[in-house]
Design an enzyme around this catalytic site. Structure first.
Site, short mmCIF file in Angstrom:
data_model
loop_
_atom_site.label_atom_id
_atom_site.label_comp_id
_atom_site.label_asym_id
_atom_site.label_seq_id
_atom_site.Cartn_x
_atom_site.Cartn_y
_atom_site.Cartn_z
N TRP A 1 3.10 -3.70 9.91
CA TRP A 1 1.74 -3.85 10.45
C TRP A 1 0.82 -4.58 9.47
CZ3 TRP A 1 -2.27 0.62 10.07
CH2 TRP A 1 -2.22 1.19 8.80
N GLU B 1 2.19 8.34 6.81
CA GLU B 1 3.64 8.27 6.54
C GLU B 1 4.20 9.50 5.85
OE1 GLU B 1 4.65 4.64 4.52
OE2 GLU B 1 4.60 3.48 6.37
#
Length: 724
Positions: free
Chosen positions: A278, A417
């Site tokens: 991303w 994450e």
């Protein structure tokens, strides 16, 4: 790919030159970012007392992506005698640039052929062993003065070819060597065949000086477009230009003709295996406002992989398009399923592929490109289709909770994450990651806005092609308004549902124990613990919302979703998550600097300086050698370009709301807004915006809550107050 760089020499009675085998008298290596040239100077003394100077210049042409060259000047300072020069093309390379990958298969090339081209040329062709792509390299090596050359012979081995050139060196008489290289692959356009093209290019080759001149002109044109001038901080200026240089090397004008995305490590190393994440969200803003043609080409990488994204969604039981967290050649999911923890030596499951928010990133990037360029053709034929299919995905992954009368999204991982599941459970993913849900809501609303921008005929065509109905698009608006956003405490947006119930982490204790705790997940796993238990984030998650949207935009989003929004929402959440973030990603400091730009300018500048140091100081302790962090580099540039100037392209208005930190006295930049150049100057006291004389119409420029109309050649000047 094969290595075209090998160029060395030896005395008739010695070994090939090795820097470790001589006494180094002087050494200097410099990267000239103005004209993209690597320069190296070394003076040395060998074991027999012979002193020599070697000067090297290397370029990879920005004017022609198929050409590269080395100029090599050897001066015998206190000796004369015979030497041999070896110039080679090496197709036996292995991918061994990342230590933890070395146990994996690093052989990716199959040698096809080697050969000579005339008297002074060699060639090599190879093929990748999985994708079956062919690369051909041809090299021409010449010695000056020509009479110094005595003879030349060729040496070959599987996947490797070299020429050995016998020369005579004279004391204090420079011997100059030029090696020019042509590189083609089977993916290149307007070619017959890679080997033929590389031979033709070498046959027509120019001197190093001519190649360098064209290369330097191309770089000069890029700097005219992309430079950002800073006043008051020379170090920040230098590193910022280095970051622009790396960005332009990776996403050059050649990108326009290629089917490529932007690897998060650029083209500089093997980390992440070249996959596309991303990070383009941090990279595109500079390109949007300088070289939007490149952004368009990179967005087409995503459009061409829309069929694969559709298939991925269908395979998981969803509609629309589900893009992968890590994308490669054909757009399938390339995320690893296991991850090696270098602290424990154990392979642990990697579930970060559940970062479905990458879909929102792609839609956001499409819309930001459109806002900056007004490229209605791209939106009509490519962009709107991507946004619509991503909206379809969000509508199908969301499910209705009748108790709340809200839609929810489960089984995902947020930008953080660290957290991939709840402690004590085996079920993967989290419920209602706030960033994911809010971005999904924004996409569902954006899809309607994109469809509204289409002409009547194109809108009808798209509805027919995608089997869309007015009922379906109306449902997107309802789902977007009713997506659930978790909160806890006094107005804190929960990173995900249940985040506030996790244990607080002993940050001070772990910093005393370990020092650097950026990769807290690895530390805890090595201790038999898991970061899933704690309120601890690797990088910005909730705060990404304040990075992507202004306070005014977020107020509209929250109002549309039926949630309260006050001026205190941003600073309250910023402070909460600042104390719970380890900054295990180089992107994190970019985001934190951005969100502090107005509330705490001194601290914002501190994060900015730390982000600037990500690669030049290798603040993660060794990761830069695996490849530079292109998203963080571009993010620092964008912090100056948009963050500190308050620049936005929204609702057909070019907005500014400057807030320079104290160490930054002024910013000068040129941006390309909807096809024309705009000169922008920001100081602590004023904002000056000037449109070039070729602007064909008036433009609307916004400052805070006021909108001004500016015509061609006019300058808008606004006095700024000390407080932002």
């Amino acid at each position: 790919w094969p290595n075209w760089l090998p160029l060395s020499f030896r005395h008739a009675d010695g070994d090939w030159f090795d820097l470790g085998d001589v006494e180094v008298l002087e050494f200097r290596q410099a990267l000239d970012v103005r004209c993209g040239t690597l320069r190296r100077t070394v003076r040395f003394r060998d074991g027999r007392g012979r002193e020599s100077a070697l000067e090297v210049r290397r370029i990879v042409s920005m004017a022609d992506c198929h050409q590269a060259a080395i100029e090599w000047t050897l001066t015998a300072e206190n000796w004369s005698g015979p030497i041999e020069i070896r110039t080679a093309l090496d197709g036996t390379v292995r991918n061994e640039g990342v230590a933890r990958y070395r146990a994996l298969n690093g052989w990716h090339l199959e040698p096809l052929a080697t050969g000579c081209i005339g008297e002074d040329g060699i060639e090599l062709s190879v093929r990748t062993n999985q994708s079956r792509l062919t690369m051909a390299q041809a090299a021409r090596t010449r010695v000056f003065p020509a009479e110094a050359e005595r003879e030349r012979r060729t040496v070959e081995a599987p996947g490797w070819i070299a020429q050995i050139i016998a020369c005579e060196c004279r004391k204090q008489q420079p011997l100059r060597v030029e090696k020019s290289v042509a590189v083609y692959t089977s993916r290149d356009r307007a070619i017959s065949e890679p080997v033929i093209e590389s031979r033709s290019t070498i046959a027509r080759d120019s001197s190093f000086a001519e190649l360098l001149e064209r290369h330097s002109i191309a770089w000069a044109h890029l700097w005219d477009r992309c430079d950002i001038g800073l006043g008051g901080n020379d170090n920040a200026q230098f590193v910022l230009r280095l970051h622009v240089f790396h960005l332009l090397q990776t996403t050059s004008m050649s990108t326009i003709d290629l089917d490529v995305g932007v690897p998060s490590r650029g083209l500089h190393g093997e980390a992440y295996r070249g996959h596309i994440f991303w990070d383009e969200m941090f990279i595109f803003p500079l390109l949007n406002l300088r070289i939007p043609e490149v952004t368009r080409a990179l967005l087409m990488y995503r459009y061409r992989r829309l069929p694969e994204a559709r298939w991925a969604a269908r395979a998981e039981g969803y509609r629309g398009a589900m893009y992968p967290w890590q994308s490669g050649s054909n757009g399938r999911e390339e995320s690893q399923v296991l991850h090696l923890n270098p602290r424990s030596g154990r392979w642990v499951p990697d579930n970060t592929y559940r970062q479905r928010h990458v879909n929102a990133t792609i839609a956001y990037n499409v819309w930001q490109y459109y806002e900056a360029t007004g490229d209605a053709e791209f939106l009509s034929f490519y962009g709107a289709e991507m946004i619509v299919e991503i909206a379809r995905f969000w509508a199908s992954i969301a499910h209705h909770n009748p108790q709340r009368d809200r839609y929810e999204i489960h089984g995902v991982v947020g930008p953080d994450e660290f957290h991939t599941k709840y402690p004590g459970t085996e079920e993967l993913g989290l419920k209602n990651n706030a960033y994911t849900n809010i971005m999904a809501s924004w996409v569902l609303h954006c899809a309607g806005a994109a469809l509204d921008r289409l002409g009547r005929d194109r809108r009808r065509e798209l509805f027919e092609e995608l089997a869309l109905s007015d009922e379906e698009t109306a449902s997107w608006e309802e789902i977007g308004r009713k997506l659930f956003v978790p909160f806890h405490g006094e107005g804190i947006i929960s990173q995900f549902e249940g985040f506030g119930d996790l244990e607080e982490f002993d940050w001070d204790g772990y910093r005393r124990k370990h020092g650097d705790i950026q990769r807290l997940d690895r530390i805890l796993e090595a201790e038999g613990d898991t970061v899933n238990r704690y309120q601890a984030s690797k990088q910005a998650d909730v705060l990404m919302l304040f990075f992507l949207f202004s306070s005014a935009e977020l107020a509209e989003v929250f109002e549309r979703m039926g949630y309260p929004w006050t001026p205190e929402t941003i600073p309250k959440n910023v402070q909460y998550y600042l104390h719970r973030t380890s900054h295990g990603s180089t992107l994190s400091r970019v985001v934190h600097s951005w969100v502090l730009a107005r509330s705490d300018r001194e601290r914002s500048w501190g994060f900015f300086e730390r982000a600037l140091a990500s690669d030049v100081a290798d603040i993660q302790g060794g990761t830069t050698a695996e490849g530079i962090h292109l998203g963080a580099m571009a993010g620092t540039v964008d912090l100056v370009q948009r963050g500190y100037t308050g620049l936005e392209t929204r609702d057909d208005v070019l907005w500014f709301n400057p807030c320079l930190p104290e160490p930054l006295r002024e910013v000068h930049l040129r941006i390309r807004y909807r096809g024309h150049w705009v000169d922008v100057e920001v100081t602590q006291e004023r904002l000056r915006v000037r449109f070039d004389e070729t602007w064909p119409r008036t433009a609307r420029v916004g400052f805070r809550h006021e909108i001004h109309t500016v015509a061609a050649g006019e300058t808008l000047e606004i006095a700024l107050s000390p407080e932002c």
